[in-house]
Each structure stands twice: as structure tokens, then as C-alpha cells.
Design a protein around this motif. Structure first.
Motif, PDB file in Angstrom:
ATOM      1  N   ARG A  91       0.816  -1.215   0.000  1.00 16.40           N
ATOM      2  CA  ARG A  91       0.000   0.000   0.000  1.00 16.40           C
ATOM      3  C   ARG A  91       0.846   1.260   0.000  1.00 16.40           C
ATOM      4  N   SER A  92       2.066   1.180   0.541  1.00 18.53           N
ATOM      5  CA  SER A  92       2.944   2.351   0.594  1.00 18.53           C
ATOM      6  C   SER A  92       3.810   2.503  -0.641  1.00 18.53           C
ATOM      7  N   ASP A  93       3.809   1.527  -1.530  1.00 20.48           N
ATOM      8  CA  ASP A  93       4.621   1.603  -2.738  1.00 20.48           C
ATOM      9  C   ASP A  93       3.761   2.110  -3.893  1.00 20.48           C
ATOM     10  N   PRO A  94       4.033   3.280  -4.433  1.00 21.68           N
ATOM     11  CA  PRO A  94       3.176   3.806  -5.505  1.00 21.68           C
ATOM     12  C   PRO A  94       3.251   3.003  -6.801  1.00 21.68           C
ATOM     13  N   LYS A  95       4.290   2.180  -6.970  1.00 17.89           N
ATOM     14  CA  LYS A  95       4.424   1.411  -8.206  1.00 17.89           C
ATOM     15  C   LYS A  95       3.492   0.198  -8.253  1.00 17.89           C
ATOM     16  N   ILE A  96       3.033  -0.262  -7.092  1.00 16.58           N
ATOM     17  CA  ILE A  96       2.192  -1.463  -7.046  1.00 16.58           C
ATOM     18  C   ILE A  96       0.922  -1.234  -6.254  1.00 16.58           C
ATOM     19  N   ALA A  97       0.750  -0.040  -5.699  1.00 18.82           N
ATOM     20  CA  ALA A  97      -0.442   0.223  -4.889  1.00 18.82           C
ATOM     21  C   ALA A  97      -1.726   0.183  -5.713  1.00 18.82           C
ATOM     22  N   TRP A  98      -1.615   0.304  -7.034  1.00 14.05           N
ATOM     23  CA  TRP A  98      -2.798   0.290  -7.888  1.00 14.05           C
ATOM     24  C   TRP A  98      -3.549  -1.033  -7.818  1.00 14.05           C
ATOM     25  N   ILE A  99      -2.862  -2.100  -7.420  1.00 15.60           N
ATOM     26  CA  ILE A  99      -3.515  -3.406  -7.405  1.00 15.60           C
ATOM     27  C   ILE A  99      -4.531  -3.520  -6.276  1.00 15.60           C
ATOM     28  N   GLY A 100      -4.507  -2.582  -5.336  1.00 16.28           N
ATOM     29  CA  GLY A 100      -5.484  -2.572  -4.259  1.00 16.28           C
ATOM     30  C   GLY A 100      -6.762  -1.820  -4.582  1.00 16.28           C
ATOM     31  N   ALA A 101      -6.861  -1.278  -5.783  1.00  9.54           N
ATOM     32  CA  ALA A 101      -8.065  -0.543  -6.176  1.00  9.54           C
ATOM     33  C   ALA A 101      -9.246  -1.502  -6.327  1.00  9.54           C
ATOM     34  N   PRO A 102     -10.461  -1.037  -6.066  1.00  9.44           N
ATOM     35  CA  PRO A 102     -11.634  -1.920  -6.230  1.00  9.44           C
ATOM     36  C   PRO A 102     -11.789  -2.468  -7.647  1.00  9.44           C
ATOM     37  N   ALA A 103     -11.334  -1.715  -8.641  1.00  9.74           N
ATOM     38  CA  ALA A 103     -11.468  -2.171 -10.021  1.00  9.74           C
ATOM     39  C   ALA A 103     -10.554  -3.351 -10.341  1.00  9.74           C
ATOM     40  N   GLN A 104      -9.548  -3.599  -9.501  1.00  9.91           N
ATOM     41  CA  GLN A 104      -8.621  -4.706  -9.727  1.00  9.91           C
ATOM     42  C   GLN A 104      -8.989  -5.956  -8.945  1.00  9.91           C
ATOM     43  N   ARG A 105     -10.070  -5.924  -8.224  1.00  9.68           N
ATOM     44  CA  ARG A 105     -10.476  -7.082  -7.438  1.00  9.68           C
ATOM     45  C   ARG A 105     -10.951  -8.212  -8.360  1.00  9.68           C
TER      46      ARG A 105
END
Length: 204
Positions: free
Chosen positions: A143-157
């Protein structure tokens, strides 16, 4: 210009695919066949390939090896008489690649993680083996890494079930552009033409 260590790793793995690496390849496959269908690993078998598609050696990243049966969905021949073309046992090609199936099995085994990517590691006469990279979207380091934090978005579930991974994008035909791909976007199901049923009415 110096050669990176990952180039040497890739070269060493390619050597195991040739005749000089037959012993190593044979021992690996013997071990992998005895393991479970989905086996968690401490480190990737192909570190160069894993890092190229997003793996990082820190918290929140996990690697599993998945075993998938090779071949299509072949069926037993029907004894009762009918035309061979109507038996439904030939040309039964899968609509999903084996790599995509391996990703879905890994996701089903670890429902709290998300599939990032996968790569091929070996095969024999009956099975293929893939290593799947999974990410924990709720891990503090993720969650603190901006390069991979996108995977926590609801659209990626559940992204692997909707064809959002690399294997899913390729299977949906989104790697190609131009003439002949007009019905691939946004999806082939969306652009499928409805069946028109003509009704004959007698007008008095």
C-alpha cells in the motif's frame, strides 16, 4: 558494456532446456510431479523472468507453482451410431490458454491475494508447470509503494477472472490492432451480434 546478472540467469535456465541440462530437468520434473497442484515457493525458479514481470523480494509478494494438464478437452468416442462430425469429440479447442487456467487456479487457492502475472517453467508429456506471482493488496509495504499500490483498487479485485492479466489480455485478442480486430474491443461478447428472428405474419 557489462552484462547483467539476470542475463546470466536466463542463459543458465535455457541450458537446462537443452541436452546438457537433461539431468537437472528430469530431477526437477520428478519433484514437481509429487507436489500439490498449487505449491507455494520461497523464491522464484526464474528470478530474471519474475523480476521482469513485476516480482520484488519484499513483503506482500508471493510465488506459487501451478500444475496444469496439457492438451485439449478430448472426450471418449461415442459407441452409438452417428456421423463423426456430430460426435462432438474432435476439434474441442480450449477458449482459454493453460497459463490463464493456472492463474485462475492460483487465485482460487489464495482468495485474499491478487494475481500479478505468471510465466512458464517446465512441462512434460502430460502436464505444464507455471509460476504465478501473487500480491497482497492489504500489505503495508504494498500500500505504501506507488508502483504497485494500484492493485489494491476496487477495479482490480478478481482481475484474473475478468481477463485483466497479461495472459487474459492476450486471450481476449487485445494484443492486436487494426483491421480484423474491430470486434475485440471492449470485448467480443459485447460486440456479438444479436440473433434476428424473423416472424412471418399473414396480414388479412
Amino acid at each position: 558494456m557489462s552484462t547483467s546478472s539476470y542475463r546470466y540467469m536466463a542463459r543458465a535456465f535455457r541450458q537446462t532446456m537443452g541436452p546438457e541440462g537433461a539431468v537437472v530437468r528430469h530431477e526437477r520434473l520428478l519433484t514437481w510431479r509429487r507436489e500439490h497442484t498449487v505449491t507455494r515457493l520461497e523464491y522464484p525458479t526464474r528470478l530474471d523472468r519474475a523480476r521482469a514481470i513485476g516480482f520484488r523480494a519484499k513483503g506482500g509478494y508471493y510465488v506459487v507453482r501451478v500444475r496444469v494438464r496439457r492438451g485439449g478437452q478430448g472426450k471418449r468416442a461415442i459407441i452409438a451410431g452417428r456421423r463423426p462430425k456430430h460426435k462432438g469429440i474432435l476439434q474441442m479447442t480450449l477458449s482459454k490458454s493453460l497459463r490463464r487456467i493456472a492463474e485462475e487456479r492460483a487465485q482460487k487457492h489464495y482468495p485474499n491475494l491478487e494475481v500479478l502475472n505468471s510465466y512458464w517453467v517446465g512441462e512434460d508429456g502430460k502436464q505444464k508447470f507455471y509460476e504465478v506471482i501473487l500480491v497482497d493488496p492489504d500489505h503495508p509495504e504494498i500500500r505504501s509503494d506507488p508502483k504497485i499500490a494500484w492493485i489494491g483498487a476496487p477495479a482490480q479485485r478478481g482481475r484474473v477472472y475478468r481477463g485483466l492479466t497479461s495472459a487474459g489480455t492476450e486471450g481476449r485478442g487485445l494484443r492486436w490492432k487494426g483491421k480484423g480486430t474491430e470486434r475485440y474491443r471492449p470485448s467480443r461478447a459485447r460486440n456479438r451480434r444479436p440473433i434476428r428472428r424473423t416472424q412471418s405474419k399473414v396480414i388479412p
